[in-house]
Design a protein around this motif. Structure first.
Motif, mmCIF file in Angstrom:
data_model
loop_
_atom_site.group_PDB
_atom_site.id
_atom_site.type_symbol
_atom_site.label_atom_id
_atom_site.label_comp_id
_atom_site.label_asym_id
_atom_site.label_seq_id
_atom_site.Cartn_x
_atom_site.Cartn_y
_atom_site.Cartn_z
ATOM 1 N N SER A 10 32.882 48.832 46.191
ATOM 2 C CA SER A 10 33.831 47.822 46.651
ATOM 3 C C SER A 10 33.836 46.628 45.698
ATOM 4 C CB SER A 10 33.484 47.361 48.062
ATOM 5 O OG SER A 10 32.322 46.567 48.043
ATOM 6 N N VAL A 11 34.935 45.906 45.700
ATOM 7 C CA VAL A 11 35.081 44.746 44.831
ATOM 8 C C VAL A 11 34.007 43.718 45.149
ATOM 9 C CG1 VAL A 11 36.604 42.834 44.202
ATOM 10 C CG2 VAL A 11 37.537 45.128 44.486
ATOM 11 N N SER A 12 33.740 43.510 46.435
ATOM 12 C CA SER A 12 32.726 42.518 46.802
ATOM 13 C C SER A 12 31.336 42.927 46.318
ATOM 14 C CB SER A 12 32.712 42.267 48.310
ATOM 15 O OG SER A 12 32.472 43.471 49.005
ATOM 16 N N ASP A 13 31.045 44.234 46.326
ATOM 17 C CA ASP A 13 29.765 44.710 45.790
ATOM 18 C C ASP A 13 29.698 44.489 44.285
ATOM 19 O OD1 ASP A 13 28.923 45.522 48.282
ATOM 20 O OD2 ASP A 13 29.427 47.638 47.969
ATOM 21 N N GLU A 14 30.801 44.747 43.621
ATOM 22 C CA GLU A 14 30.843 44.556 42.173
ATOM 23 C C GLU A 14 30.671 43.074 41.815
ATOM 24 O OE1 GLU A 14 33.611 45.849 38.376
ATOM 25 O OE2 GLU A 14 34.122 46.551 40.385
ATOM 26 N N ILE A 15 31.295 42.191 42.596
ATOM 27 C CA ILE A 15 31.152 40.750 42.375
ATOM 28 C C ILE A 15 29.699 40.342 42.571
ATOM 29 C CG2 ILE A 15 31.720 38.475 43.316
ATOM 30 C CD1 ILE A 15 34.557 39.614 43.860
ATOM 31 N N ALA A 16 29.070 40.844 43.634
ATOM 32 C CA ALA A 16 27.662 40.514 43.900
ATOM 33 C C ALA A 16 26.773 41.005 42.760
ATOM 34 C CB ALA A 16 27.216 41.126 45.224
ATOM 35 N N ASP A 17 27.053 42.204 42.249
ATOM 36 C CA ASP A 17 26.269 42.733 41.126
ATOM 37 C C ASP A 17 26.420 41.863 39.885
ATOM 38 O OD1 ASP A 17 25.385 44.834 42.676
ATOM 39 O OD2 ASP A 17 26.819 46.290 41.856
ATOM 40 N N LEU A 18 27.653 41.439 39.606
ATOM 41 C CA LEU A 18 27.900 40.586 38.441
ATOM 42 C C LEU A 18 27.196 39.238 38.580
ATOM 43 C CD1 LEU A 18 31.654 41.401 37.844
ATOM 44 C CD2 LEU A 18 29.781 41.847 36.241
ATOM 45 N N GLU A 19 27.230 38.663 39.776
ATOM 46 C CA GLU A 19 26.562 37.381 39.991
ATOM 47 C C GLU A 19 25.056 37.528 39.857
ATOM 48 O OE1 GLU A 19 28.151 36.265 43.780
ATOM 49 O OE2 GLU A 19 29.834 35.191 42.867
ATOM 50 N N ARG A 20 24.506 38.627 40.362
ATOM 51 C CA ARG A 20 23.066 38.883 40.248
ATOM 52 C C ARG A 20 22.686 39.060 38.777
ATOM 53 N NH1 ARG A 20 22.722 41.481 44.522
ATOM 54 N NH2 ARG A 20 23.714 43.374 43.776
#
Length: 90
Positions: A10-20
């Motif tokens: 999901s986009v939100s998972d991808e965003i969280a991964d990028l922020e991490r």
């Protein structure tokens, strides 16, 4: 924001991964900054002890890490806005 990507992330998972990833990169950058500080403090002109090459190499690493963190943040922001990724470094 539950839109699914090709690889079923999901986009939100991808965003969280990028922020991490950006946070991890910034922690690495802080380690490099500490190493630079240590080397500068260890230099002793009286004995001719200099670490110019090491400091220069670490300074380049510091800039590279800052750029990589910024790219992660930009990718996350682009996903938040719903823009399609461009052909720029991905």
């Amino acid at each position: 924001m539950t839109e699914r990507r090709k690889d079923d992330v999901s986009v939100s998972d991808e965003i969280a991964d990028l922020e991490r990833e950006a946070e991890e990169i910034l922690l690495q950058r802080e380690t490099v900054v500490a190493q630079i500080r240590q080397l500068r403090e260890a230099e002793d002109p009286a004995t001719g002890t200099y670490y110019a090459q090491e400091i220069f190499r670490l300074s380049q690493d510091k800039l590279r890490l800052a750029t990589e963190a910024e790219l992660c943040k930009c990718k996350a922001n682009r996903l938040r806005l719903g823009n399609k990724p461009t052909g720029i470094v991905q």
